[in-house]
Write a protein that holds these residues in place. Structure first.
Motif, PDB file in Angstrom:
ATOM      1  N   ALA A 294      25.123  52.870  23.686  1.00 15.11           N
ATOM      2  CA  ALA A 294      26.104  52.060  24.352  1.00 15.11           C
ATOM      3  C   ALA A 294      25.667  51.917  25.983  1.00 15.11           C
ATOM      4  N   LEU A 295      25.156  52.788  26.597  1.00 10.89           N
ATOM      5  CA  LEU A 295      24.508  53.132  27.898  1.00 10.89           C
ATOM      6  C   LEU A 295      23.409  52.134  28.043  1.00 10.89           C
ATOM      7  N   ARG A 296      22.258  52.241  27.026  1.00 11.30           N
ATOM      8  CA  ARG A 296      21.067  51.602  27.076  1.00 11.30           C
ATOM      9  C   ARG A 296      21.429  50.056  26.871  1.00 11.30           C
ATOM     10  N   GLU A 297      22.428  49.598  26.016  1.00  4.29           N
ATOM     11  CA  GLU A 297      22.491  48.200  25.852  1.00  4.29           C
ATOM     12  C   GLU A 297      23.523  47.731  27.107  1.00  4.29           C
ATOM     13  N   SER A 298      24.354  48.111  27.416  1.00  2.00           N
ATOM     14  CA  SER A 298      25.393  47.779  28.516  1.00  2.00           C
ATOM     15  C   SER A 298      25.184  48.207  29.921  1.00  2.00           C
ATOM     16  N   HIS A 299      24.170  49.212  29.903  1.00  2.00           N
ATOM     17  CA  HIS A 299      23.980  49.953  31.574  1.00  2.00           C
ATOM     18  C   HIS A 299      25.083  50.425  32.137  1.00  2.00           C
ATOM     19  N   HIS A 300      26.190  50.715  31.383  1.00  2.00           N
ATOM     20  CA  HIS A 300      27.552  51.401  31.910  1.00  2.00           C
ATOM     21  C   HIS A 300      28.220  52.128  30.914  1.00  2.00           C
ATOM     22  N   LEU A 301      28.833  53.247  31.348  1.00  2.00           N
ATOM     23  CA  LEU A 301      29.786  53.774  30.393  1.00  2.00           C
ATOM     24  C   LEU A 301      31.295  54.096  31.320  1.00  2.00           C
ATOM     25  N   ARG A 302      32.424  54.075  30.933  1.00  2.00           N
ATOM     26  CA  ARG A 302      33.600  54.195  31.441  1.00  2.00           C
ATOM     27  C   ARG A 302      33.525  55.945  31.623  1.00  2.00           C
ATOM     28  N   HIS A 303      34.704  56.207  32.300  1.00  2.00           N
ATOM     29  CA  HIS A 303      34.579  57.629  32.824  1.00  2.00           C
ATOM     30  C   HIS A 303      34.736  58.461  31.619  1.00  2.00           C
ATOM     31  N   GLY A 379      36.233  48.830  24.557  1.00  2.00           N
ATOM     32  CA  GLY A 379      35.330  48.896  25.689  1.00  2.00           C
ATOM     33  C   GLY A 379      34.726  50.436  25.954  1.00  2.00           C
ATOM     34  N   ASP A 380      35.603  51.387  25.250  1.00  2.00           N
ATOM     35  CA  ASP A 380      35.226  52.864  25.410  1.00  2.00           C
ATOM     36  C   ASP A 380      34.311  53.142  24.091  1.00  2.00           C
ATOM     37  N   TYR A 381      33.345  54.161  24.412  1.00  2.00           N
ATOM     38  CA  TYR A 381      32.426  54.714  23.458  1.00  2.00           C
ATOM     39  C   TYR A 381      32.652  56.190  23.210  1.00  2.00           C
ATOM     40  N   HIS A 382      33.436  56.852  24.054  1.00  2.00           N
ATOM     41  CA  HIS A 382      33.721  58.418  23.810  1.00  2.00           C
ATOM     42  C   HIS A 382      34.565  58.675  22.567  1.00  2.00           C
ATOM     43  N   GLY A 383      34.721  59.745  22.309  1.00  2.00           N
ATOM     44  CA  GLY A 383      35.488  60.442  21.168  1.00  2.00           C
ATOM     45  C   GLY A 383      34.313  60.934  20.131  1.00  2.00           C
ATOM     46  N   CYS A 384      35.187  60.974  18.819  1.00  2.00           N
ATOM     47  CA  CYS A 384      34.357  61.568  17.735  1.00  2.00           C
ATOM     48  C   CYS A 384      34.338  60.068  16.638  1.00  2.00           C
ATOM     49  N   PRO A 385      33.179  59.781  16.420  1.00  2.00           N
ATOM     50  CA  PRO A 385      32.809  58.537  15.309  1.00  2.00           C
ATOM     51  C   PRO A 385      33.650  58.838  14.046  1.00  2.00           C
ATOM     52  N   PHE A 386      33.607  60.193  13.659  1.00  2.00           N
ATOM     53  CA  PHE A 386      34.431  60.399  12.440  1.00  2.00           C
ATOM     54  C   PHE A 386      35.654  60.404  12.591  1.00  2.00           C
ATOM     55  N   ARG A 387      36.181  60.563  13.639  1.00  2.00           N
ATOM     56  CA  ARG A 387      37.672  60.782  13.897  1.00  2.00           C
ATOM     57  C   ARG A 387      38.454  59.414  14.381  1.00  2.00           C
ATOM     58  N   HIS A 388      37.626  58.732  15.197  1.00  2.00           N
ATOM     59  CA  HIS A 388      38.143  57.668  15.746  1.00  2.00           C
ATOM     60  C   HIS A 388      37.675  56.218  15.449  1.00  2.00           C
ATOM     61  N   SER A 389      36.623  56.314  14.766  1.00  2.00           N
ATOM     62  CA  SER A 389      36.096  54.748  14.193  1.00  2.00           C
ATOM     63  C   SER A 389      36.797  54.445  12.965  1.00  2.00           C
ATOM     64  N   ASP A 390      36.889  53.169  12.802  1.00  2.00           N
ATOM     65  CA  ASP A 390      37.339  52.451  11.324  1.00  2.00           C
ATOM     66  C   ASP A 390      36.530  52.940  10.382  1.00  2.00           C
ATOM     67  N   PRO A 391      36.796  53.319   9.144  1.00  2.00           N
ATOM     68  CA  PRO A 391      35.887  53.763   8.082  1.00  2.00           C
ATOM     69  C   PRO A 391      34.861  52.652   7.818  1.00  2.00           C
ATOM     70  N   GLU A 392      35.217  51.390   7.896  1.00  2.00           N
ATOM     71  CA  GLU A 392      34.227  50.458   7.687  1.00  2.00           C
ATOM     72  C   GLU A 392      33.041  50.304   8.517  1.00  2.00           C
ATOM     73  N   LEU A 393      33.613  50.367   9.897  1.00  2.00           N
ATOM     74  CA  LEU A 393      32.771  50.171  11.042  1.00  2.00           C
ATOM     75  C   LEU A 393      31.633  51.602  10.898  1.00  2.00           C
ATOM     76  N   LEU A 394      32.332  52.826  10.586  1.00  2.00           N
ATOM     77  CA  LEU A 394      31.520  53.922  10.537  1.00  2.00           C
ATOM     78  C   LEU A 394      30.460  53.734   9.465  1.00  2.00           C
ATOM     79  N   LYS A 395      30.913  53.011   8.102  1.00  2.00           N
ATOM     80  CA  LYS A 395      29.753  52.941   7.213  1.00  2.00           C
ATOM     81  C   LYS A 395      28.787  51.948   7.476  1.00  2.00           C
ATOM     82  N   GLN A 396      28.966  50.916   8.456  1.00  2.00           N
ATOM     83  CA  GLN A 396      28.066  50.065   8.608  1.00  2.00           C
ATOM     84  C   GLN A 396      27.059  50.692   9.691  1.00  2.00           C
ATOM     85  N   LYS A 397      27.608  51.484  10.709  1.00  2.00           N
ATOM     86  CA  LYS A 397      26.888  52.523  11.585  1.00  2.00           C
ATOM     87  C   LYS A 397      26.060  53.230  10.683  1.00  2.00           C
ATOM     88  N   LEU A 398      26.344  54.020   9.801  1.00  2.00           N
ATOM     89  CA  LEU A 398      25.697  54.827   9.083  1.00  2.00           C
ATOM     90  C   LEU A 398      24.484  54.073   8.336  1.00  2.00           C
TER      91      LEU A 398
END
Length: 508
Positions: A294-303, A379-398
Motif C-alpha cells: 500500500a505504501l509503494r502504491e499510494s506513497h502514503h500511510l495513515r497514522h 483507506g486504512d491498511y493496518h490491522g491483521c488481514p486474517f482478522r479484519h479482511s472480508d474472507p472473499e477479499l482475503l481469498k483474492q489476496k492469497l
C-alpha cells in the motif's frame, strides 16, 4: 516463587492445611482463591497459563486431539510449566495451587470482551478435556463424585433388559461389550449433544450413557459453569478497573505477547533499504506485506499504518537514519513535499525510536496487539488481514500471491474458526514450503526472523553496507527470551501483596 517475608511465613504455615483444598488435580474452578499473593507471583502464574493456553490452541489445530502426538506435546508443556499433569499425585500441591490461581487471574483478564471470553472458554475446555481423558476409570469416578456429578449407574438387571436397545443405539457397542461397560442414567438436558448425534439410547426422558461417553456430559457441564462465571466476572469489571494495581496488569495480559523482546534491536544495520522490496515478498508476514505494498502504491500511510509498519521495520533492523530516509523518499513521491515531511512526519519517526517526547523506545506490535486493535476503516491498511479482511477479499489476496487452492481453503477454515495467528502460521508454511514450522507464531518480527533463518539455512541475515557506505559491524548477539515485554513494570512492587481475589468473582 517470590514472596515478601510476611507472605512467605504465612504460606509456609498454611501449606499443609491447604492441601485439603485440592484433593484432585482436576477441578471446575468453582471457588476463587482467597489467599494473598505477591504481584510477582500473580504475574508469573498468569504468563505461564497464557503460554499453556496458546500451546493448547496451536496443538488443537495442528493435531487430532486424541492422537499420541497431541497428548505427548501437551503433557510436555504441562511438565515444563509445572501445571498438574498426573492425576491425584501426592506431591503436586504447588502445581494444583498454581493451576487454581492462574485460571482465575486469566478469567479476570479475558472476561473483558466477547472475543476474549470465547477464546478463553475454548482453550480451557480443550485443556480440561485432555486432563479428564487422561484419568483412569476409577479416578474419573472419584472426580465425578467430587464435582457432584454422581450420575446413577443402572443395575445389571436393567442393563440386561435393555441390552438390545443399548447395542443398537450406541455406536460401536456389541452385546458382549454392552455387558462389560457401565451405563449411566442421565437427564436428557445433560446429554443433548449425545442425543443430537444419535450416540445414546433414550427412554422416559433419560439418556443411557456408556462410561466412555461420560466426558461429553462433564464437558458440557463445565462449559455451562465457566460461561456463566465469565459473564458474572464481566459484571465485576467496574470494581476491577478501579483497582490501580490490577487493571494495568490485566489489560496487558489480555493483549499479552510472551516471546522475545523485539524492542531490543539486535539486527540494527543488517538490512539495507534496497533489500526491503524483496524481503517484503519473501519474509514479511501478510499484514506487513500488505502495508508495504500500500505504501509503494499510494506513497502514503495513515497514522495506524505508519505506527504498525514503522515499528516492524525498526524491529527488523532499520536505523533511525534509514527509517527517515525510507519514509521521506516514499512520501515525497506522493502529495507530501520534503519540507512538509520534515515538519509533520519526521518527529513521529524519531519519537518511535525514543529520540523525542518522553524518549520511550517503542516496541514493535505483537500479533495479539494487532488483532485486538481498532479495525481499519476505508483507506486504512493496518490491522491483521486474517482478522479484519472480508474472507472473499482475503481469498483474492492469497490467490494473487500464488497460494494453492488447497492451502487457501486451510487458511480460510482457520479464519472461520477465529484462529487468526494459526492462519498466519499456515500462511508461513505455505509460502516457505514446510509442513510444520515447529514454533508458535506470536509476533510479526518473529515471522521475519524465522523466515530469514529458514531461507539462510539457519543463519541470521547477513550484515549489509548502509546507505552512507559504512560497513555495519557484525553483531552475534542472539535474541534473548523474556517472559513478557509488557508486564515488567510490576516488578518494582515485588513485595506488594494482592489480597484474596474472591471479591472480583461474586456479585455485589
Amino acid at each position: 516463587m517470590e514472596f515478601s517475608s510476611r507472605a512467605r511465613q504465612r504460606h509456609a504455615r498454611l501449606a499443609g492445611d491447604r492441601r485439603d483444598q485440592y484433593p484432585h488435580s482436576l477441578q471446575f474452578y468453582l471457588e476463587p482463591p482467597t489467599e494473598s499473593i505477591s504481584l510477582v507471583e500473580f504475574e508469573s502464574f498468569a504468563i505461564d497459563r497464557l503460554r499453556l493456553l496458546k500451546v493448547v490452541e496451536n496443538l488443537g489445530v495442528s493435531y487430532v486431539r486424541s492422537s499420541d502426538t497431541y497428548k505427548t506435546k501437551l503433557e510436555a508443556e504441562l511438565r515444563k510449566l509445572k501445571f498438574p499433569y498426573r492425576a491425584l499425585a501426592e506431591d503436586d500441591y504447588e502445581a494444583r495451587r498454581k493451576d487454581h490461581i492462574s485460571h482465575f487471574i486469566l478469567r479476570l483478564a479475558y472476561c473483558q470482551s466477547e472475543d476474549l471470553r470465547r477464546w478463553f472458554l475454548q482453550q480451557e475446555m480443550d485443556l480440561f478435556r485432555y486432563r479428564f481423558n487422561e484419568l483412569t476409570e476409577s479416578l474419573m469416578q472419584k472426580f465425578l463424585e467430587h464435582a457432584n456429578l454422581s450420575f446413577e449407574a443402572i443395575g445389571e438387571d436393567l442393563k440386561n433388559q435393555l441390552a438390545n436397545e443399548l447395542s443398537a443405539s450406541t455406536p460401536g457397542f456389541t452385546l458382549p461389550k454392552v455387558k462389560e461397560q457401565m451405563f449411566y442414567k442421565v437427564g436428557l438436558a445433560d446429554a443433548v449433544d449425545l442425543f443430537r448425534t444419535r450416540r445414546v439410547f433414550i427412554k422416559g426422558g433419560f439418556a443411557y450413557v456408556p462410561f466412555k461417553e461420560i466426558d461429553v456430559i462433564v464437558l458440557n457441564n463445565y462449559r455451562t459453569k465457566l460461561s456463566k462465571a465469565l459473564a458474572l466476572t464481566a459484571r465485576s469489571l467496574p470494581s476491577i478497573q478501579s483497582d490501580e494495581r490490577l487493571q494495568p496488569l490485566l489489560n496487558h495480559l489480555s493483549h499479552s505477547y510472551v516471546g522475545p523482546d523485539y524492542s531490543i534491536q539486535k539486527n540494527t544495520g543488517r538490512i539495507s533499504l534496497e533489500q526491503i522490496d524483496a524481503l517484503s515478498v519473501k519474509s514479511f508476514p501478510l499484514c506487513m506485506r500488505q502495508l508495504h505494498r500500500a505504501l509503494r502504491e499510494s506513497h502514503h500511510l495513515r497514522h495506524g499504518g505508519r505506527m504498525q509498519y514503522g515499528l516492524f521495520l525498526k524491529g527488523i533492523g532499520l536505523t533511525l537514519e534509514q527509517a527517515l530516509e525510507f519514509w521521506k523518499k516514499e512520501f515525497i513521491k506522493g502529495k507530501v513535499d520534503a519540507d512538509k515531511f520534515d515538519k509533520g512526519y519526521a518527529y513521529s519517526i524519531r519519537h518511535n525510536y525514543g529520540k523525542e517526547g518522553k524518549r520511550t523506545d517503542y516496541t514493535p506490535y505483537s500479533c495479539m496487539k494487532i488483532i485486538m486493535s481498532n479495525p481499519p476503516s476505508q483507506g486504512d491498511y493496518h490491522g491483521c488481514p486474517f482478522r479484519h479482511s472480508d474472507p472473499e477479499l482475503l481469498k483474492q489476496k492469497l490467490q494473487s500471491y500464488k497460494i494453492p487452492p488447497s492451502g487457501i481453503a486451510q487458511v480460510l477454515e482457520l479464519v472461520k474458526g477465529m484462529h487468526y495467528q494459526l492462519a498466519c502460521q499456515k500462511y508461513f508454511e505455505l509460502t516457505h514450503d514446510v509442513d510444520d514450522i515447529g514454533f508458535s507464531l506470536n509476533h510479526p518480527n518473529q515471522y521475519f526472523t524465522e523466515s530469514q533463518k529458514l531461507l539462510n539455512g539457519g543463519r541470521e541475515p547477513k550484515k549489509e553496507f548502509n546507505n552512507s557506505g559504512n560497513f555495519q559491524q557484525k553483531n552475534n548477539s542472539q535474541e534473548s527470551l523474556t517472559s513478557s515485554s509488557t508486564l515488567t513494570s510490576s516488578n518494582e512492587k515485588a513485595d506488594t501483596e494482592l489480597e484474596g481475589l474472591e471479591a472480583y468473582f461474586t456479585e455485589d
